[in-house]
Design an enzyme around this catalytic site. Structure first.
Site, mmCIF file in Angstrom:
data_model
loop_
_atom_site.group_PDB
_atom_site.id
_atom_site.type_symbol
_atom_site.label_atom_id
_atom_site.label_comp_id
_atom_site.label_asym_id
_atom_site.label_seq_id
_atom_site.Cartn_x
_atom_site.Cartn_y
_atom_site.Cartn_z
ATOM 1 N N LYS A 215 0.406 -1.247 -0.327
ATOM 2 C CA LYS A 215 -0.176 -0.174 0.072
ATOM 3 C C LYS A 215 1.112 1.225 -0.314
ATOM 4 O O LYS A 215 1.111 2.390 -1.451
ATOM 5 C CB LYS A 215 -1.280 -0.276 0.540
ATOM 6 C CG LYS A 215 -1.768 1.259 1.371
ATOM 7 C CD LYS A 215 -2.559 1.872 2.536
ATOM 8 C CE LYS A 215 -3.947 0.174 2.422
ATOM 9 N NZ LYS A 215 -4.946 0.468 3.752
ATOM 10 N N GLU A 221 10.207 -5.806 3.936
ATOM 11 C CA GLU A 221 10.196 -6.932 3.229
ATOM 12 C C GLU A 221 9.949 -6.963 2.139
ATOM 13 O O GLU A 221 10.764 -8.006 1.086
ATOM 14 C CB GLU A 221 9.479 -8.107 4.660
ATOM 15 C CG GLU A 221 9.899 -8.115 5.687
ATOM 16 C CD GLU A 221 9.072 -7.285 6.459
ATOM 17 O OE1 GLU A 221 8.817 -7.355 7.740
ATOM 18 O OE2 GLU A 221 7.771 -5.909 5.931
ATOM 19 N N GLY A 281 -5.032 -3.867 5.072
ATOM 20 C CA GLY A 281 -5.086 -5.393 4.521
ATOM 21 C C GLY A 281 -5.010 -6.142 4.438
ATOM 22 O O GLY A 281 -5.314 -7.432 3.551
ATOM 23 N N ARG A 282 -5.726 -7.240 5.722
ATOM 24 C CA ARG A 282 -6.297 -7.946 5.906
ATOM 25 C C ARG A 282 -7.695 -8.716 4.734
ATOM 26 O O ARG A 282 -8.372 -9.858 4.883
ATOM 27 C CB ARG A 282 -6.237 -8.319 6.895
ATOM 28 C CG ARG A 282 -6.912 -7.427 8.173
ATOM 29 C CD ARG A 282 -6.477 -7.786 9.815
ATOM 30 N NE ARG A 282 -7.203 -6.942 10.788
ATOM 31 C CZ ARG A 282 -6.489 -6.175 10.730
ATOM 32 N NH1 ARG A 282 -5.342 -4.951 10.541
ATOM 33 N NH2 ARG A 282 -7.342 -5.175 11.640
ATOM 34 N N GLU A 367 -5.419 -10.310 13.456
ATOM 35 C CA GLU A 367 -4.786 -8.948 13.777
ATOM 36 C C GLU A 367 -5.774 -8.226 13.792
ATOM 37 O O GLU A 367 -5.499 -6.478 14.622
ATOM 38 C CB GLU A 367 -4.176 -8.782 12.337
ATOM 39 C CG GLU A 367 -2.939 -7.601 12.738
ATOM 40 C CD GLU A 367 -2.290 -7.405 11.010
ATOM 41 O OE1 GLU A 367 -1.726 -7.722 11.096
ATOM 42 O OE2 GLU A 367 -2.660 -6.900 9.667
#
Length: 562
Positions: A215, A221, A281-282, A367
């Site tokens: 995003k 990473e 995100g999830r 999360e």
């Protein structure tokens, strides 16, 4: 924009009469066994079920009575669940710590729908991105999009982490039956170089397309792996300044909201597929983050998946709590976690294609609801966020089911099965292997519920010394989800079901299910530690004695091997 619906403070939740009524009911309920509940109500298995969006839920083997369900609905009413559902669909800023709406439901809204953010209908923007994804996907799939050397793309590697990886990986595995088989799809998330090395070891850079999913386009990473991908391509396809630009243009696309960083990497922003800060995100696998999914299964199947999401969204938004599938699952999870003391939930899909579904749910659930403070910042005094885990059946039956059946911990289970297989295969006895698979699912839920008494074990002629070892106490709660078959529509409905189930729990617990501040501290400390590890001279370390010793030992063994 209408104001967000107010929520109770955490300190008031356990003092609510509805919460206390459930506590008293749990004490009265005691060790009432599922055997007794079914004996008292032989039609229980036909009553305690609900169906929506192609999914059938049997929750009759949960340790609940009609009174339990009524008290749970009363708690939901007191916590304003239906008002909070309306607030989410309305676009209120219910992610309070980040002051954002929560509108993953807009990602699958049909063209022509209206969902406003700050007075702007975002649905046309969503469909504009979908249309761009579809055009690009078709060009890759039909071979008209070629690499730098003119050869068609045969390999797609999606690079991301967290929500930018777990959803696409799960969706690809779940829908592999529908994927373009002459193409190879792989996913890289781990900053461990072995992940990238193994993903690319047998691939030709001239035939490989990378999708960089971030995003912010600053995730350490992801950007580290993206740089490794760039170097891998350039080594094979040309590393002059002219070649570099052409190679990146033909072999890299981005899924991001940060055009400046995408451009700095060298990716043309015309090859950037965007999404929005109101998508967590999830919750993003049905956004542009799902570009790899569309490339694998095609536009028609991708849109069928979106239709499945939307069907469950509409059911959740418009159905009364009594027949509302996500609401029921969420409230049952509250009952198990807060009143029966269950700390975990096992998710057990009897479908090999769903082998990554439990891992996907781990992020979605933990999360989201792994929080220790309420919306108003107060420390909660009740359990939140049970641990989700699981493996496909029947593999799990030969590993951890022992603990579920005869262990000392209460572990509610979600069984997931399909009535028609995608791969019929006869078994040696003249039936189909799928029948055997589903027989195991049904038998396991029965065994967990009813167990086997000492009297039943003795009646089988078991030696007295072995009787205690062969007793199954039963009374282990489970739900069973059935669908006709695993297809894109069903997968969308299944994911949306768990998304909304998570939301229901968060509303009752009065927590923000849509932020994730808990991931930040370790990431920030890692940046500092990475600099200390990389330095050429022994750094001045200011950590605790354990951390300092670990850094020094790592540096010494890395450099000397002794």
């Amino acid at each position: 924009m209408e104001p967000s619906v107010s929520a109770p403070s955490s300190s008031s939740l356990t003092r609510r009469p509805q919460w206390q009524a459930l506590q008293e009911h749990a004490r009265e309920f005691g060790q009432c066994h599922l055997r007794e509940l079914f004996a008292a109500d032989p039609a229980r298995g036909e009553r305690l079920q609900v169906e929506a969006a192609g999914l059938y839920l049997d929750y009759s083997k949960q340790r609940v009575t009609d009174k339990t369900l009524r008290l749970l609905r009363e708690l939901a009413g007191a916590c304003g669940l239906q008002e909070r559902i309306a607030a989410m669909f309305r676009g209120d800023r219910i992610n309070t710590t980040e002051d954002r709406p929560v509108l993953h439901v807009a990602l699958r809204a049909p063209a022509g729908a209206r969902i406003d953010v700050d007075g702007r209908n975002v649905v046309p923007d969503v469909h504009a991105v979908l249309d761009r994804m579809a055009t690009f996907s078709e060009r890759v799939r039909d071979g008209s999009w070629t690499g730098h050397t003119g050869r068609r793309v045969r390999n797609v590697i999606s690079i991301g982490i967290g929500g930018s990886d777990l959803g696409p990986v799960m969706a690809y595995e779940a829908l592999r039956h529908y994927s373009r088989r002459e193409m190879t799809f792989r996913f890289v998330s781990n900053v461990d170089g072995s992940d990238f090395a193994e993903a690319t070891r047998d691939l030709d850079p001239a035939e490989t397309l990378f999708i960089i999913c971030s995003k912010t386009f600053t995730t350490l990473e992801t950007l580290t792996n993206a740089q490794a991908a760039r170097a891998w391509c350039l080594r094979a396809l040309g590393d002059t300044a002219v070649d570099e630009g052409r190679v990146i243009a033909k072999h890299f696309v981005a899924v991001s909201t940060n055009a400046a960083e995408v451009q700095k990497f060298g990716i043309d922003t015309n090859r950037m597929f965007g999404f929005w800060d109101w998508v967590g995100g999830r919750y993003s696998m049905d956004s542009a983050i799902g570009l790899s999914t569309m490339l694998a299964i095609g536009e028609e199947n991708f849109r069928a998946m979106l239709a499945g999401f939307h069907a469950m969204d509409e059911h959740f938004r418009s159905t009364s709590l009594q027949r509302n599938l996500p609401a029921l699952m969420g409230l049952l999870a509250i009952w198990n976690a807060n009143f029966l003391g269950a700390a975990t939930v096992a998710v057990l899909p009897y479908e090999h294609y769903l082998k990554r579904f439990p891992a996907y749910l781990q992020q979605l659930t933990m999360e989201s609801n792994g929080k220790h403070v309420s919306l108003d910042g107060a420390r909660v005094d009740y359990a939140t966020g049970p641990i989700y885990w699981g493996e496909p059946g029947t593999n799990g039956q030969h590993s951890f089911y022992q603990l579920i059946h005869q262990g000392t911990r209460l572990i509610p289970c979600d069984f997931i099965g399909f009535c028609r297989t995608l791969n019929p295969m006869p078994d040696p006895h003249g039936g189909d292997q799928h029948d055997l698979l589903m027989a195991n699912l049904i038998a396991q839920s029965e065994a967990l519920a009813f167990g086997k008494t000492a009297a039943e074990v003795k009646a089988e002629g078991t030696p007295a010394v072995l009787v205690p070892h062969r007793v199954f106490e039963g009374n282990r709660p489970s739900s069973t989800l059935l669908a006709e078959r695993l297809d894109p529509h069903t997968l969308g409905a299944l994911v949306a079901l768990y998304e909304h189930c998570v939301f229901v729990q968060g509303v009752i617990w009065n927590i923000d299910s849509f932020d994730q501040w808990g991931v930040e501290l370790g990431k920030a400390l890692a940046q500092r530690t990475a600099a200390e590890i990389a330095g050429s001279n022994d750094p001045e370390l200011g950590h605790d004695s354990s951390t300092n010793a670990l850094i020094r030992r790592y540096r010494r063994l890395r450099e000397t091997g002794a």
